[in-house]
Design an enzyme around this catalytic site. Structure first.
Site, PDB file in Angstrom:
ATOM      1  N   LYS A 157      -2.478   7.065   1.414  1.00  0.00           N
ATOM      2  CA  LYS A 157      -2.172   7.411   2.805  1.00  0.00           C
ATOM      3  C   LYS A 157      -1.100   8.500   2.751  1.00  0.00           C
ATOM      4  O   LYS A 157       0.088   8.212   2.891  1.00  0.00           O
ATOM      5  CB  LYS A 157      -1.681   6.168   3.555  1.00  0.00           C
ATOM      6  N   GLU A 216     -15.771   6.921   7.197  1.00  0.00           N
ATOM      7  CA  GLU A 216     -14.887   6.289   8.178  1.00  0.00           C
ATOM      8  C   GLU A 216     -14.642   7.273   9.304  1.00  0.00           C
ATOM      9  O   GLU A 216     -15.206   8.369   9.303  1.00  0.00           O
ATOM     10  CB  GLU A 216     -13.566   5.878   7.523  1.00  0.00           C
ATOM     11  N   ARG A 239       0.831  -1.207   0.000  1.00  0.00           N
ATOM     12  CA  ARG A 239       0.000   0.000   0.000  1.00  0.00           C
ATOM     13  C   ARG A 239       0.868   1.261   0.000  1.00  0.00           C
ATOM     14  O   ARG A 239       0.533   2.248  -0.659  1.00  0.00           O
ATOM     15  CB  ARG A 239      -0.955  -0.004   1.200  1.00  0.00           C
TER      16      ARG A 239
END
Ligand SMILES: *Cc1c(COP(=O)(O)O)cnc(C)c1O
Length: 289
Positions: free
Chosen positions: A150, A183, A50
């Site tokens: 991210k 979220e 990721r």
């Protein structure tokens, strides 16, 4: 404490980067939060995959291979003699000038690995559950800054956290731009209704968390029906149970949302069962060091 920066280890007080690093100037970079349990790094390859995907998406060249990165993480854990750790992996665009043009960052990207302990929430919250609130700040639009990246630019989530704290709550529910539940500020959200598990899909405002995926995997193995489906606030309010997942927080029950009691107001049975199974999984899988 030994901190890894670009292939070398530094003591905490000497672990420094340039004030011209674009990670600092612009939040131009990517990161991962990883955990190790009893000398096993949980889902290390998934985190590194990721990290490289985040970097690829923002056209940031990571100056090492994935296996070199795995080795660097393991070396950092060994250097710090930590059996259980929280690992922060950071890759910034590196040192540039005061303009935002990334081409001016001529040197290489800055790679930082910090291994330490972290307790995100006090133990009491795991036993009694969190009280959370929906905040006005919505999750970044995927067409602006895709939440799958991210990135070091966490201001969107920090603003949401400030709003939750200002309201006397422990965490914030962030909606996507359509008004569906996306979220929390650093955690994914799940609800339980009639013994089935629901979590928002990874499109729109929801990061595909590695802990989230682990919970989906555990639930499927335990023959619990799982639905990756859009969720409204109403569905959260009338759920039987609610919990959050993330590497740092692990699995944490939620017992109150926007002033509404969730289920019995105590952490639910399915939540506790998944917490236990997750703990078991972290004990038996991972990259050994
Ligand atoms: C990292 C993160 C999560 C949790 O992902 P994990 O892979 O489970 O740690 C959830 N939401 C946001 C916004 C995150 O940055």
């Amino acid at each position: 404490m030994k901190i890894y920066i670009n292939g070398k280890f530094y003591e905490k007080q000497d672990a420094k980067v340039s004030v011209f690093d674009h990670g600092l100037l612009y939040g131009d970079g990517v990161f991962e939060g990883i955990r190790s349990y009893s000398r096993l790094v949980f889902k290390l390859r998934e985190h590194i995959d990721r990290l490289f995907e985040s970097a690829h998406s923002i056209m940031l060249d990571v100056p090492m291979t994935k296996s070199q990165m795995v080795r660097a993480v393991v070396e950092t854990l060994k250097a710090n003699k930590l059996n259980n750790a929280y690992i922060r992996l950071i890759v910034t665009r590196g040192e540039g000038d005061l303009g935002l043009d990334p081409r001016k960052c001529r040197g290489q990207a800055t790679v930082i690995i910090i291994a330490d302990n972290i307790a995100l929430y006090p133990e009491k919250f795991y036993k009694e559950g969190l009280s959370i609130i929906t905040v006005p700040t919505v999750r970044n639009l995927p067409e602006a800054l895709n939440p799958q990246i991210k990135s070091l630019n966490y201001l969107n989530n920090i603003l949401a956290k400030i709003e939750a704290v200002n309201s006397g709550c422990d965490e914030a529910i962030m909606l996507d731009s359509l008004g569906f539940v996306a979220e929390c500020t650093g955690d994914n959200i799940f609800i339980v209704k009639k013994n089935q598990l629901y979590t928002p899909p990874q499109c729109m405002g929801t990061l595909r968390g590695i802990t989230r995926d682990a919970i989906l995997e555990i639930a499927k193995k335990s023959r619990v029906a799982v639905h990756e489906h859009v969720i409204t606030r109403h569905e959260v309010y009338i759920s039987d149970e609610c919990f959050l997942t993330g590497t740092a927080a692990e699995i944490i029950p939620v017992v109150r949302v926007d002033g509404r009691m969730i289920g019995t107001g105590r952490p639910g049975g399915m939540t506790l069962k998944l917490m236990k199974k997750f703990r078991e999984l972290t004990k038996k899988s991972g990259v050994k060091y």
